[in-house]
Design an enzyme around this catalytic site. Structure first.
Site, short mmCIF file in Angstrom:
data_model
loop_
_atom_site.label_atom_id
_atom_site.label_comp_id
_atom_site.label_asym_id
_atom_site.label_seq_id
_atom_site.Cartn_x
_atom_site.Cartn_y
_atom_site.Cartn_z
N THR A 218 52.04 15.83 -14.53
CA THR A 218 52.50 14.44 -14.45
C THR A 218 54.01 14.31 -14.69
OG1 THR A 218 51.87 14.12 -16.76
CG2 THR A 218 50.28 13.42 -15.10
N ASN B 37 50.46 25.19 -17.73
CA ASN B 37 51.72 24.57 -18.16
C ASN B 37 51.52 23.49 -19.21
OD1 ASN B 37 54.59 23.44 -17.68
ND2 ASN B 37 53.27 21.73 -17.08
N TYR C 125 54.31 25.07 -33.78
CA TYR C 125 54.62 25.16 -32.34
C TYR C 125 54.94 26.61 -31.97
CZ TYR C 125 56.81 24.59 -27.80
OH TYR C 125 57.11 24.72 -26.46
N GLY D 249 63.95 28.41 -22.64
CA GLY D 249 64.64 27.83 -23.79
C GLY D 249 64.80 26.34 -23.56
#
Ligand code: NDP
Ligand code: 8X3
Length: 253
Positions: A11, A87, A153, A184
């Site tokens: 999206t 992803n 994370y 990055g």
């Protein structure tokens, strides 16, 4: 015959740019994500390119049943998936471990690790049945090095790195390529999500940095996906020129 790619989290950001890149190059596209309105808009945009078939699947990668039903119920033609781009992912919050919000931790682990596993578990057998396929896992330089406050994370992206290596070994005999993409700093909705909607805070992350764009990542995925059959890029680390590691960057006015 056109090849087929499925992209999770299409999206916005990397996923959206990847869908556009592959559609421009004649791939059939399956786009997925939670925000139906954005999926519908992208579906129209992809159709307007006019070179390709498009299918949009509205599900949350954290929900195993939704993943299994959306992909399991694909028609025979759509099940011939050549490329999977894992992803969909996010960072939520930025705090020392002793102050972390455990709901944020759950969201990151459930999306970045378990979601990627659920989707792979359903798509990989379809690829194995055809003895061909290419899986891209979007990791991060945060999955190679850690930084202060990045803790959970970073851990989730280290897991994506480990899983990429493991998948490549497990499916070696099945002719499946696995590529870890480790970007990055890239300016997408990533930091807006991390800071829970605080757009100014998100903007400051990239102040003075000519950050990567979603299009840069889409170009790299496309390059890796279109190499000769015998060539597999295992891992690729991409940073802006102004960044040398998660902890080293130079800002310019
Ligand atoms: P964006 O926030 O722009 O895009 C994230 C995408 O993931 C959205 O399409 C979102 O769609 C989707 N998504 C999030 N949670 C879920 C879920 N539970 N189920 C389905 N889809 C979901 O960020 P990026 O494009 O930057 O991020 C893409 C990937 O790249 C992530 O894995 C991120 O960790 C990684 N990454 C990003 C970097 C950066 O600096 N931007 C650097 C390194 C890696 P929706 O909300 O509609 O479901
Ligand atoms: C995103 C890159 O350095 O903001 O994965 O964690 S970083």
């Amino acid at each position: 015959m056109n090849k087929t790619i499925i992209i999770t989290g299409a999206t916005t950001g990397f996923g959206r740019a990847t869908a556009l890149k592959f559609a421009e190059n004649g791939f059939n596209i399956i786009i997925t994500g939670r925000r139906k309105k954005l999926l519908d808009e992208l579906e129209n945009e992809l159709r307007a390119i006019g070179k390709t078939k498009v299918l949009s699947l509205n599900f949350d990668v954290r929900k195993k049943d939704e993943v299994e039903s959306a992909i399991g119920n694909l028609g025979a033609e759509w099940k011939k998936i050549d490329i999977l781009v894992n992803n969909a992912g996010l960072a939520v919050g930025l705090s020392h471990i002793q102050e972390g919000d455990t709901d944020d931790w759950d969201r990151m682990i459930d999306t970045n690790v378990k979601g990627l596993l659920y989707v792979t578990r359903v798509v990989a057998p379809l690829m194995i049945a055809r003895n061909r396929g290419h899986i891209f896992n979007i990791g991060s330089i945060a999955g190679i090095e850690t930084y202060e406050n990045g803790n959970v994370y970073c851990a989730s992206k280290f897991a994506v790195g480990a899983l990429s290596k493991s998948m490549r070994i497990d499916m070696l005999k099945n002719n499946i390529k696995v590529t870890l993409i480790a970007p990055g700093m890239a300016e997408t909705e990533f930091s807006i999500v991390r800071f829970k909607g605080d757009e100014q805070k998100a903007k400051n992350v990239y102040k003075g940095i000519n950050a990567l764009t979603a299009g840069d990542i889409a170009d790299v995925i496309y390059y890796c996906a279109t190499l000769p059959e015998h060539v597999c890029i295992n891992e690729i680390v991409i940073t802006p020129t102004q960044q040398a590691s998660v902890n080293h960057n130079v800002r310019r006015e």
